[in-house]
Design an enzyme around this catalytic site. Sequence first.
Site, mmCIF file in Angstrom:
data_model
loop_
_atom_site.group_PDB
_atom_site.id
_atom_site.type_symbol
_atom_site.label_atom_id
_atom_site.label_comp_id
_atom_site.label_asym_id
_atom_site.label_seq_id
_atom_site.Cartn_x
_atom_site.Cartn_y
_atom_site.Cartn_z
ATOM 1 N N GLU A 7 0.809 -1.218 0.000
ATOM 2 C CA GLU A 7 0.000 0.000 0.000
ATOM 3 C C GLU A 7 0.842 1.268 0.000
ATOM 4 O OE1 GLU A 7 -3.338 0.294 2.659
ATOM 5 O OE2 GLU A 7 -3.381 -1.875 2.919
ATOM 6 N N ASP A 80 -1.910 -4.605 3.478
ATOM 7 C CA ASP A 80 -1.823 -4.789 4.925
ATOM 8 C C ASP A 80 -2.612 -6.002 5.428
ATOM 9 O OD1 ASP A 80 -0.126 -2.682 5.154
ATOM 10 O OD2 ASP A 80 -1.592 -1.261 5.911
ATOM 11 N N ASP A 82 -5.027 -6.930 7.306
ATOM 12 C CA ASP A 82 -6.319 -6.807 7.960
ATOM 13 C C ASP A 82 -7.406 -6.911 6.899
ATOM 14 O OD1 ASP A 82 -6.157 -4.394 6.639
ATOM 15 O OD2 ASP A 82 -6.085 -3.152 8.434
ATOM 16 N N GLU A 84 -9.322 -4.684 5.632
ATOM 17 C CA GLU A 84 -9.256 -3.624 4.628
ATOM 18 C C GLU A 84 -8.145 -3.916 3.619
ATOM 19 O OE1 GLU A 84 -11.286 -0.195 3.427
ATOM 20 O OE2 GLU A 84 -11.620 -1.453 5.170
ATOM 21 N N TYR A 303 2.437 -4.524 13.080
ATOM 22 C CA TYR A 303 1.272 -3.866 12.506
ATOM 23 C C TYR A 303 0.368 -3.313 13.610
ATOM 24 C CZ TYR A 303 -2.451 -2.912 9.188
ATOM 25 O OH TYR A 303 -3.395 -2.290 8.410
ATOM 26 N N ARG A 305 -2.851 -2.167 13.556
ATOM 27 C CA ARG A 305 -4.310 -2.328 13.579
ATOM 28 C C ARG A 305 -4.617 -3.773 13.955
ATOM 29 N NH1 ARG A 305 -3.694 0.829 8.802
ATOM 30 N NH2 ARG A 305 -4.368 2.969 9.141
ATOM 31 N N HIS A 350 -2.619 -10.813 13.899
ATOM 32 C CA HIS A 350 -2.529 -11.957 14.803
ATOM 33 C C HIS A 350 -1.614 -11.750 15.991
ATOM 34 C CE1 HIS A 350 -4.787 -13.979 11.749
ATOM 35 N NE2 HIS A 350 -3.844 -13.798 10.873
#
Length: 906
Positions: A7, A80, A82, A84, A303, A305, A350
Amino acid sequence: MNVVVVESPAKAKTINKYLGEDYQVLASYGHVRDLPEKEGSVEPDADFRMHYDVLSDKKGHVNEIAKAVKQADRLYLATDPDREGEAISWHLLAALADKGALKKTEVKRVVFHEVTKQAVLEAMAQPRDLHPDLIDAYQARRALDYLVGFTLSPVLWRKLPGAKSAGRVQSVALRLVCEREDEIERFVAREYWTVEADLATARDERFRARLTHLDGTKLDKFALATEADALEAKRRVEAAALAVANVEKKQTSRNPAPPFSTSTLQQEASRKLGFGADRTMRTAQKLFEGVQLGGETVGLITYMRTDSVQLSQAALDGARAVIGEHYGARYLPDQPRRFKTKTKNAQEAHEAIRPTDLARRPEEVARFCDEDQRRLYELIWKRTVASQMAAAILDRVAVTLAGDGVGLRATGQTIAFDGFLKVYREGVDDTPSEKAADDESDRLLPAMTEGEPTRRHAVKAEQHFTEPPPRYTEASLVKKLEELGIGRPSTYAAIISVLQARDYVRLESKRFVPEDRGRVVSAFLTKFFERYVEYGFTAALEDQLDAVAAGEIDWKQVLREFWDPFYALTEEVKGKRNAEVIDALDAALAPHLFPAREDGSDPRQCPQCGDGRLSLKFGRFGGFVGCSNYPECRFTRKLGEQANDGGSDLPKERLLGVDPQLSEEVWLKIGRFGPYIQRGSGDELKRVSVPATLRPADVDLDTALKLLALPREVGVDGDGEPVTAGINRYGPFVQRGRTYARLDPDDDVLSIGMNRALTLLEEKGGKGGRRGGGTVPAGKTLGEHPEDGQPIELRDGRFGPYLKWNKLNASLPKGTDPETLAVDEAVEILAQKAAKSGTKPAKGKARTASGAKSSKSTSTKGGAAKSTSAKSTSAKNGGAKSGGNRTAGSKSGGGNGRGGGRQTDS
């Protein structure tokens, strides 16, 4: 050749170094497709068919990726880790397929939970396919937010002039803030007293004890309700011979908090660092993407989020090594601590948020980071290390004293072993004042034995009052949303940002205060759409979306169950008379708008005419309080003003000063028909009414002189005719020729501009017409402005053709033919307009070809992008406003986009 798509461009550069020459790493810059901001992007009647378009500002990136993929053997989608990120990969894959770029290319999905060489190489060795259930859950969430925004927002605009838009989750967060404010306004403080004694042992070791019993009866909080009660209790304590009746000793342990999840990071960064959720996420994004360490870009944290509080085995080993080396074996528990996520709807990455290498101590990386990065990294490092340290051991002592019918209690606590507290204390600010306040709970009582007498030094009776519940801070609002299972922790920053961007709430002393616009919107939604702003309903919908992600239910089933009753309700509310809606809101907001008066008089009585009744009313730009005797009585009050702001409690006259030019006194007076300004006397007397937009208490000499100078010339129209603004017996007005137009309640006669004045006159039906020499299609682009490359558009407005560049509008001069206008001529017209107005538009805020307003994102991925709402070109047909930055991929009618072009819940 292999192509890897991430991204962020910063991440792309770093990962390309790790993978070597056989890989080309490109950035998608977040989402590449989204639903167009118009009616029909989601079709409920066609089984919720969704129409996506490539975002205009992402077409170049998609073309670049497509060109590389056509020459590649494999495509790795590494967005990423997740939901999204899964959706971004899916959108990109669809866009590449439309371009025919995937005919010979193998496609795989990989996820990087940290940007380190080892993590990247391990992820590349374990590719997988796209997760269809996660994509379905994304589509369900996106469709819900679109349908709510594009269906509910037009109802708001029709019934509540001045309202902006409503989102699915944002409206529930607004309700929380407004209901807390209602609690505060309803709160009635209650008096109570306490009695404390400063005592000493025979060894003159001093301590403090509080009165808890009188004549064998335990005193509750309000037992001493008056000063007389307190003074009598004080006398009893002063007369008593107090001795130690009982000593209780207890040793307890306190375990550390788990490492950070997204929610707890936002909460602690708010408490300890003073960071808002948006600032926290933006800073964490930079730490995740990496900083330059010794010539190499290294990701400092995992990460950011995630709802997880688990640590990998490598992280556990690293934490234990740091603790053993720097704090000693005593601070190391026998076994690693393993935590379980308690958050409802836990999801996404995770592992907890932690440093990628705990051996990198904060002081070692500080010189490579900016101040925000340094402070946040230190917070994450300390929390992670502390989570694996030994428990703190606390010695607690409680002493009961008695004598002559009175009983007192003294408590103390000491830290026998600090354990994890050596590194980190949850919820305590790191400032000296906060540390000192916290240390007060660690008071040490002197050693005492049962039967030991004490000496009295002083006894104090102190008055207290109960306090209302506190307003929400960012930390406490995030915590409440998480407790209720509303939204997702990764979207809280966007939810909070959009509430502020729409002027529904404001931050005051770091606490959220609802604006009256927000209270009106919340009251409307609670009254007419109660089910859809219920906490339980919204949380249950989140559960359904999680079930979709788990492959347990079909995503379109969720949409069907939501849409049919929701659409039916919106149609029902549309059909309600505006008077019915206003009456309902007037009743719901009455405690706020018309609080009870101390003298018991009617709070709705008009302070100006005396016999009129005040009620909630709406003008073009929103709500206000007005008198029922309108137009005979023109009293109005802004919603945020208190009942006495209209002038009822002001003196009947007040000298403002002396006019420096005429040497005459200028007075503010309150007359039968309201406040007015008076200058001079006799034949030189001049009076002018104070407009409703001004509070009499705020009128000073400068304002009064401006009012006395009315009427003023606002400007000259395209035909050379002057437009003026003034006040007459009917109130503020604008005039052109023989045409008058009344100002709306939100218009200011002293500052109204030419555009607004012409609009009012045109609506009045006065002289108008179009200027210029022709018509043009809306949004015709002439070319790019040489200063910033933004498009110059030729538009057909209410009063003729005009140019638009960023936020600057310029009418075409007389005789200019819009059909033959060249770019260089347009640049000159815009330059003249900018010079005349003395302003220059902010760069980068252009309109797209569709006419939808684009707004500048104030953050990169990882924070909420502040954005302004824009009307869809289909609003005429019941379309809705976009709730965020279109080019950043935010959700229509909902929240703002996650920076870097990521979408979030509304």
